[in-house]
Design a protein around this motif. Structure first.
Motif, mmCIF file in Angstrom:
data_model
loop_
_atom_site.group_PDB
_atom_site.id
_atom_site.type_symbol
_atom_site.label_atom_id
_atom_site.label_comp_id
_atom_site.label_asym_id
_atom_site.label_seq_id
_atom_site.Cartn_x
_atom_site.Cartn_y
_atom_site.Cartn_z
ATOM 1 N N ASP A 85 0.842 -1.186 0.000
ATOM 2 C CA ASP A 85 0.000 0.000 0.000
ATOM 3 C C ASP A 85 0.885 1.247 0.000
ATOM 4 O O ASP A 85 2.116 1.148 0.107
ATOM 5 N N ALA A 89 3.237 -0.977 3.621
ATOM 6 C CA ALA A 89 2.812 -2.226 4.257
ATOM 7 C C ALA A 89 2.278 -3.196 3.213
ATOM 8 O O ALA A 89 1.809 -2.790 2.137
ATOM 9 N N ASN A 90 2.342 -4.483 3.532
ATOM 10 C CA ASN A 90 1.854 -5.503 2.612
ATOM 11 C C ASN A 90 0.336 -5.389 2.453
ATOM 12 O O ASN A 90 -0.389 -5.191 3.432
ATOM 13 N N VAL A 91 -0.146 -5.522 1.216
ATOM 14 C CA VAL A 91 -1.581 -5.589 0.962
ATOM 15 C C VAL A 91 -2.038 -7.012 1.242
ATOM 16 O O VAL A 91 -1.478 -7.978 0.709
ATOM 17 N N MET A 92 -3.052 -7.160 2.046
ATOM 18 C CA MET A 92 -3.510 -8.477 2.467
ATOM 19 C C MET A 92 -4.682 -8.962 1.595
ATOM 20 O O MET A 92 -5.308 -8.185 0.883
ATOM 21 N N THR A 148 1.512 -11.292 7.531
ATOM 22 C CA THR A 148 1.105 -10.068 8.218
ATOM 23 C C THR A 148 1.394 -8.874 7.315
ATOM 24 O O THR A 148 1.944 -9.022 6.222
ATOM 25 N N ARG A 149 1.067 -7.696 7.785
ATOM 26 C CA ARG A 149 1.288 -6.494 6.982
ATOM 27 C C ARG A 149 2.767 -6.128 6.891
ATOM 28 O O ARG A 149 3.146 -5.295 6.076
ATOM 29 N N SER A 150 3.599 -6.776 7.722
ATOM 30 C CA SER A 150 5.032 -6.500 7.678
ATOM 31 C C SER A 150 5.853 -7.680 7.187
ATOM 32 O O SER A 150 6.992 -7.501 6.746
ATOM 33 N N ASP A 164 -4.008 -15.607 3.022
ATOM 34 C CA ASP A 164 -2.803 -15.258 3.772
ATOM 35 C C ASP A 164 -2.299 -16.393 4.665
ATOM 36 O O ASP A 164 -1.322 -16.204 5.393
#
Length: 396
Positions: A85, A89-92, A148-150, A164
């Motif tokens: 994003d 951060a990772n897009v889930m 996770t987002r990280s 995920d």
């Protein structure tokens, strides 16, 4: 009724046929046929009308992204894809199908395609320097069962309901496929967790390249596709003198074979298709390629069905990056494709001309040429007659 006849014909004996009239008749016939086929082609070609409106289709919360890109000097073991994003951060919850095909120096495929996961990509010089270290030395300890987002972990490739969820090992992903009744050893690709089997049959070669094909089903929000060096690189899967050649000095020369944000429709131009970039010239440096993509929601209606899709425009630049310096944070290496959406949409309506209009044009062509050729024939006949009378007067 004879008094109403508008097409009175002269007596046959009073008709005069000349060679000039024959040439004019043949030329007129050829011209009529040429204009008729031109008008027929124009009639059969759909007419597109573009309108720009405020985007009112906010209920379309998802879109499909298709990416096909080839790297000539970067092996698949040193290439990963991530979706982030605007905050990094990772897009889930991204449904994805990612395949990487190893290629030799001459461009020939090596072994089966690798079905890969979204992975964390090294985005700072410090992470690039740590990419070749073992996982524990790099600070990556333990195995997670959920992204996770990280931090991302290897995917179960849609064998779990939650996108995920993670399958860290080859046995885990095979067991997950078997639990769904799917083939745990597919013939057309190999899981990214089972790379040892692939590299045992096709060992790493010098100057390998890689072709990456990805299909992503994502939420319709701004995000960034980052292609670059994975956070953890396995040295046994590459063949180089120094591992830093593939981390801090990676060559990201590439060709974008396809980038789309929805289905195709007539008249759609995919701006980046066929784009080639090669800027790896400065020794000891790597590159940062930036593509800023503005996605335009577009609907195409041909009267039979409506196709919701997207067009896009691009601005781009490239700069050299000194990734050998851990304190150099000006830009991260790799390809960055950042996309956002315009608040308006383009509506393309395709329609055909009316049949009545086609018949009217054909009649106009036929009548116009017939009248013009008659005038031309009459004018030529009068000149010929005048010249003939003049030559007789001179003889007398």
């Amino acid at each position: 009724m004879r008094s109403f006849d508008a097409f009175a014909r002269p007596v046959q004996e009073f008709q005069v046929k000349t060679a000039i009239g024959g040439y004019i008749s043949i030329g007129s016939l050829c011209l009529v046929l040429a204009l008729f086929f031109a008008e027929l082609r124009y009639f059969l070609t759909p007419e597109a009308k573009d309108e720009m409106l405020i985007d009112q289709n906010q209920d379309r919360k998802y879109l499909n992204i298709s990416l096909d890109i080839s790297f000539s000097s970067l092996p698949c073991a040193a290439l990963s894809l991530n979706l982030m994003d605007p905050k990094g951060a990772n897009v889930m919850h991204v449904a994805h199908e990612i395949y990487k095909q190893r290629r030799s120096k001459t461009g020939q495929p090596l072994g089966k395609p690798i079905r890969d996961s979204l992975q964390n990509v090294a985005s700072t010089p410090a992470q690039l320097l740590a990419a070749s270290l073992p996982e524990k030395a790099a600070g990556q300890t333990g195995q997670s069962n959920h992204s996770t987002r990280s931090l991302r972990c290897p995917s179960c490739f849609q064998s779990h309901i939650d996108e995920d969820d993670c399958c860290p090992t080859c046995k885990d992903v095979q067991a997950s496929f078997l639990s769904r009744g799917w083939d745990d050893r597919p013939d057309d690709y190999i899981f990214g967790q089972c790379l040892e089997e692939l590299y045992d049959k096709e060992p790493a070669q010098e100057a390998e390249g890689c072709r990456l094909q990805a299909k992503l089903h994502v939420r319709k929000v701004p995000a960034t596709l980052h292609l670059g060096i994975p956070r953890h690189l396995r040295p046994e899967h590459v063949k180089v003198e120094k591992i830093t050649e593939l981390t801090v000095m990676a060559d990201f020369s590439h060709e974008v074979l396809d980038l789309s944000f929805g289905p195709d429709f007539p008249g759609l131009i995919r701006v980046l298709n066929g784009r080639q970039k090669s800027s790896h010239q400065t020794p000891g440096f790597t590159e940062h390629y930036q593509y800023d993509i503005h996605v335009i929601p577009t609907s195409y209606d041909d009267g039979v069905e409506e196709i919701p899709s997207h067009q896009y425009s691009v601005t781009e630049y490239v700069k050299a990056v000194d990734a050998r310096n851990p304190n150099y944070e000006a830009a991260a290496s790799g390809l960055w494709m950042s996309y956002d959406f315009t608040p308006f949409e383009v509506r393309v309506t395709s329609s055909r001309k009316s049949l009545f209009h086609f018949f009217t044009e054909c009649c106009a062509i036929l009548g116009g040429i017939f009248a013009f050729s008659g005038m031309l024939d009459n004018f030529a006949h009068q000149i010929h007659k005048s010249l003939d009378n003049g030559s007789r007067g001179v003889l007398e």
